[in-house]
Design a protein around this motif. Structure first.
Motif, PDB file in Angstrom:
ATOM      1  N   GLU A 103       0.678  -1.139   0.165  1.00  0.00           N
ATOM      2  CA  GLU A 103      -0.125   0.076   0.009  1.00  0.00           C
ATOM      3  C   GLU A 103       0.872   1.089  -0.123  1.00  0.00           C
ATOM      4  OE1 GLU A 103      -3.627   2.427   2.680  1.00  0.00           O
ATOM      5  OE2 GLU A 103      -2.911   0.119   2.861  1.00  0.00           O
ATOM      6  N   LEU A 104       2.009   1.498   1.126  1.00  0.00           N
ATOM      7  CA  LEU A 104       2.629   2.426   0.040  1.00  0.00           C
ATOM      8  C   LEU A 104       3.925   2.577  -0.662  1.00  0.00           C
ATOM      9  CD1 LEU A 104       3.834   2.431   4.905  1.00  0.00           C
ATOM     10  CD2 LEU A 104       1.933   3.929   3.211  1.00  0.00           C
ATOM     11  N   LEU A 105       4.102   1.150  -0.884  1.00  0.00           N
ATOM     12  CA  LEU A 105       5.174   1.121  -1.969  1.00  0.00           C
ATOM     13  C   LEU A 105       4.167   2.063  -3.171  1.00  0.00           C
ATOM     14  CD1 LEU A 105       6.532  -2.060  -1.303  1.00  0.00           C
ATOM     15  CD2 LEU A 105       8.456  -0.085  -1.154  1.00  0.00           C
ATOM     16  N   ASN A 106       3.163   1.712  -3.561  1.00  0.00           N
ATOM     17  CA  ASN A 106       2.165   1.907  -4.386  1.00  0.00           C
ATOM     18  C   ASN A 106       2.731   3.378  -4.518  1.00  0.00           C
ATOM     19  OD1 ASN A 106       2.447  -0.252  -5.588  1.00  0.00           O
ATOM     20  ND2 ASN A 106      -0.212  -1.136  -4.329  1.00  0.00           N
ATOM     21  N   LEU A 107       2.354   4.035  -3.553  1.00  0.00           N
ATOM     22  CA  LEU A 107       2.266   5.893  -3.295  1.00  0.00           C
ATOM     23  C   LEU A 107       3.359   6.503  -3.603  1.00  0.00           C
ATOM     24  CD1 LEU A 107       0.693   6.264   0.517  1.00  0.00           C
ATOM     25  CD2 LEU A 107      -0.511   6.334  -1.819  1.00  0.00           C
ATOM     26  N   ILE A 108       4.918   6.188  -4.513  1.00  0.00           N
ATOM     27  CA  ILE A 108       6.035   6.242  -4.111  1.00  0.00           C
ATOM     28  C   ILE A 108       6.598   5.989  -5.317  1.00  0.00           C
ATOM     29  CG2 ILE A 108       8.226   5.817  -4.318  1.00  0.00           C
ATOM     30  CD1 ILE A 108       7.634   4.595  -1.256  1.00  0.00           C
TER      31      ILE A 108
ATOM     32  N   LYS B 108       2.433   9.243   4.486  1.00  0.00           N
ATOM     33  CA  LYS B 108       0.970   8.595   5.032  1.00  0.00           C
ATOM     34  C   LYS B 108       1.752   7.830   5.882  1.00  0.00           C
ATOM     35  CE  LYS B 108      -1.992   5.172   3.528  1.00  0.00           C
ATOM     36  NZ  LYS B 108      -3.775   6.026   3.338  1.00  0.00           N
ATOM     37  N   ASP B 109       0.459   7.368   7.209  1.00  0.00           N
ATOM     38  CA  ASP B 109       0.808   6.290   8.387  1.00  0.00           C
ATOM     39  C   ASP B 109      -0.744   5.670   8.497  1.00  0.00           C
ATOM     40  OD1 ASP B 109      -0.497   9.040   9.222  1.00  0.00           O
ATOM     41  OD2 ASP B 109       0.287   8.332  11.180  1.00  0.00           O
ATOM     42  N   PHE B 110      -0.534   4.286   9.135  1.00  0.00           N
ATOM     43  CA  PHE B 110      -2.335   4.130   9.393  1.00  0.00           C
ATOM     44  C   PHE B 110      -0.893   2.907  10.413  1.00  0.00           C
ATOM     45  CE2 PHE B 110      -0.551   2.189   5.580  1.00  0.00           C
ATOM     46  CZ  PHE B 110      -0.235   0.311   5.750  1.00  0.00           C
ATOM     47  N   ASN B 111      -2.020   2.344  10.919  1.00  0.00           N
ATOM     48  CA  ASN B 111      -2.346   1.084  12.486  1.00  0.00           C
ATOM     49  C   ASN B 111      -2.798  -0.330  11.670  1.00  0.00           C
ATOM     50  OD1 ASN B 111      -1.789   3.082  14.390  1.00  0.00           O
ATOM     51  ND2 ASN B 111      -3.474   3.274  15.108  1.00  0.00           N
ATOM     52  N   HIS B 112      -1.705  -1.054  11.725  1.00  0.00           N
ATOM     53  CA  HIS B 112      -1.769  -2.614  11.108  1.00  0.00           C
ATOM     54  C   HIS B 112      -1.845  -3.755  12.091  1.00  0.00           C
ATOM     55  CE1 HIS B 112      -1.917  -5.271   8.374  1.00  0.00           C
ATOM     56  NE2 HIS B 112      -0.777  -6.050   8.725  1.00  0.00           N
ATOM     57  N   THR B 113      -2.889  -4.223  12.353  1.00  0.00           N
ATOM     58  CA  THR B 113      -2.974  -5.438  12.892  1.00  0.00           C
ATOM     59  C   THR B 113      -2.154  -6.705  12.412  1.00  0.00           C
ATOM     60  OG1 THR B 113      -4.739  -4.921  14.657  1.00  0.00           O
ATOM     61  CG2 THR B 113      -4.002  -7.173  14.824  1.00  0.00           C
ATOM     62  N   TYR B 114      -0.562  -6.900  12.712  1.00  0.00           N
ATOM     63  CA  TYR B 114      -0.616  -8.574  11.926  1.00  0.00           C
ATOM     64  C   TYR B 114      -0.324  -9.485  12.708  1.00  0.00           C
ATOM     65  CZ  TYR B 114       4.012 -11.054  11.681  1.00  0.00           C
ATOM     66  OH  TYR B 114       4.383 -12.114  10.831  1.00  0.00           O
ATOM     67  N   THR B 115      -0.874 -10.566  12.373  1.00  0.00           N
ATOM     68  CA  THR B 115      -0.990 -11.941  12.609  1.00  0.00           C
ATOM     69  C   THR B 115       0.306 -12.611  12.323  1.00  0.00           C
ATOM     70  OG1 THR B 115      -3.742 -11.645  12.250  1.00  0.00           O
ATOM     71  CG2 THR B 115      -2.275 -14.034  12.833  1.00  0.00           C
ATOM     72  N   MET B 116       0.386 -13.420  13.650  1.00  0.00           N
ATOM     73  CA  MET B 116       1.769 -13.693  13.074  1.00  0.00           C
ATOM     74  C   MET B 116       1.634 -15.706  12.717  1.00  0.00           C
ATOM     75  SD  MET B 116       3.097 -12.500  17.041  1.00  0.00           S
ATOM     76  CE  MET B 116       4.757 -14.064  17.019  1.00  0.00           C
ATOM     77  N   PRO B 117       2.853 -16.242  12.726  1.00  0.00           N
ATOM     78  CA  PRO B 117       2.274 -17.963  12.195  1.00  0.00           C
ATOM     79  C   PRO B 117       1.805 -18.724  13.136  1.00  0.00           C
ATOM     80  CG  PRO B 117       4.312 -16.822  11.008  1.00  0.00           C
ATOM     81  CD  PRO B 117       3.919 -15.646  11.962  1.00  0.00           C
ATOM     82  N   SER B 118       1.662 -18.311  14.474  1.00  0.00           N
ATOM     83  CA  SER B 118       1.430 -18.738  15.296  1.00  0.00           C
ATOM     84  C   SER B 118      -0.235 -18.363  16.042  1.00  0.00           C
ATOM     85  CB  SER B 118       2.113 -18.479  16.756  1.00  0.00           C
ATOM     86  OG  SER B 118       1.965 -16.943  17.510  1.00  0.00           O
ATOM     87  N   GLY B 119      -0.710 -17.551  15.107  1.00  0.00           N
ATOM     88  CA  GLY B 119      -2.140 -16.831  15.293  1.00  0.00           C
ATOM     89  C   GLY B 119      -2.352 -16.024  16.092  1.00  0.00           C
ATOM     90  N   ASP B 120      -0.960 -15.470  16.894  1.00  0.00           N
ATOM     91  CA  ASP B 120      -0.808 -14.277  18.054  1.00  0.00           C
ATOM     92  C   ASP B 120      -0.468 -13.299  17.369  1.00  0.00           C
ATOM     93  OD1 ASP B 120      -0.981 -16.144  20.342  1.00  0.00           O
ATOM     94  OD2 ASP B 120       0.805 -16.607  20.524  1.00  0.00           O
ATOM     95  N   THR B 121      -1.765 -11.859  17.235  1.00  0.00           N
ATOM     96  CA  THR B 121      -1.163 -10.422  16.874  1.00  0.00           C
ATOM     97  C   THR B 121      -0.957  -9.940  17.005  1.00  0.00           C
ATOM     98  OG1 THR B 121      -3.858  -9.956  17.788  1.00  0.00           O
ATOM     99  CG2 THR B 121      -3.880 -11.107  15.960  1.00  0.00           C
ATOM    100  N   ARG B 122      -0.406  -7.904  16.116  1.00  0.00           N
ATOM    101  CA  ARG B 122       0.522  -7.978  17.090  1.00  0.00           C
ATOM    102  C   ARG B 122       0.378  -5.763  16.373  1.00  0.00           C
ATOM    103  NH1 ARG B 122       1.613 -11.307  20.525  1.00  0.00           N
ATOM    104  NH2 ARG B 122       4.105 -12.140  20.685  1.00  0.00           N
ATOM    105  N   GLU B 123       0.858  -5.460  17.542  1.00  0.00           N
ATOM    106  CA  GLU B 123       0.008  -4.436  17.147  1.00  0.00           C
ATOM    107  C   GLU B 123       1.240  -3.026  15.831  1.00  0.00           C
ATOM    108  OE1 GLU B 123      -2.918  -3.628  16.422  1.00  0.00           O
ATOM    109  OE2 GLU B 123      -3.803  -5.658  17.496  1.00  0.00           O
ATOM    110  N   TYR B 124       1.034  -2.906  14.699  1.00  0.00           N
ATOM    111  CA  TYR B 124       2.103  -1.827  14.313  1.00  0.00           C
ATOM    112  C   TYR B 124       1.782  -0.816  14.023  1.00  0.00           C
ATOM    113  CZ  TYR B 124       5.528  -6.253  13.422  1.00  0.00           C
ATOM    114  OH  TYR B 124       6.308  -7.012  13.238  1.00  0.00           O
TER     115      TYR B 124
END
Length: 205
Positions: free
Chosen positions: A32-37, A181-197
């Motif tokens: 999404e960010l690369l497409n703005l460049i 541009k900036d935005f929050n993103h919830t990443y889902t790990m391979p384990s299924g846990d989530t991390r906020e970026y």
């Protein structure tokens, strides 16, 4: 071998890349960010803390021909190179908190960091990181930085992290960089846990 290099070599030795806690099969937030460049095929893109990322595969598929992958772990980079052995990728083993080889490369059009900066909890290491960034990024060049958000996890890979919001990253970069541009993103790990970026895109004035 310093402790950081030893730690990351062990991580990349003991787990396949697709099981690592930051492995990203879905690159859509970065895309999404690369497409703005406005980059062309010859633009110099530096992926810091590349490890064995699949971002390099994606960029090659998009026709980019001037990629640099760097990491403190030669094991991580060797894993990447064994999968993506291309004349269009330069592999550099270096430490962003005590750079050597990276000090000597030509200026770049894009600095890309996903999940590296937040491991630098010492203010001196953070300063060295941003000093190198400012040295390398061209005028009108771009910076993508994606790290653990302020309300994200406090540890990763057994290490303490420094969490960020957009304002904190902007302060480190200084007034010569403008937020695109900036935005929050919830990443889902391979384990299924989530991390906020927090994902950020800046351009150098």
């Amino acid at each position: 071998m310093n402790s950081s290099k030893k730690h990351w070599n062990s991580v990349y030795t003991n787990k396949p890349h697709e099981k690592l806690g930051w492995f990203e099969k879905d690159l859509s937030p970065s895309i999404e960010l690369l497409n703005l460049i406005n980059l062309n095929s010859s633009s110099r893109i530096l992926n810091v803390g590349a490890g064995s990322t699949v971002l390099i595969d994606y960029l090659l598929d998009q026709g980019f021909e001037n990629l640099i992958a760097t990491d403190i772990s030669e094991v991580g980079l060797q894993n990447l190179k064994s999968r993506v052995d291309s004349e269009h990728v330069e592999y550099i083993v270096d430490d962003l908190t005590a750079p050597d080889n990276l000090n000597n490369i030509a200026p770049i059009n894009l600095w890309f960091d996903r999940a590296v900066l937040h491991f630098f909890t010492d203010s001196r290491d953070q300063k060295t990181y941003f000093d190198l960034l400012r040295k390398l990024v061209k005028s009108n060049g771009f910076v993508i930085i994606a790290e653990f958000h302020l309300n994200g996890a406090m540890k990763c890979s057994g290490l303490e992290v420094c969490r960020y919001d957009t304002h904190m990253i902007a302060e480190h970069l200084g007034e010569e960089f403008e937020l695109i541009k900036d935005f929050n993103h919830t990443y889902t790990m391979p384990s299924g846990d989530t991390r906020e970026y927090i994902y950020t895109l800046f351009q150098r004035k």
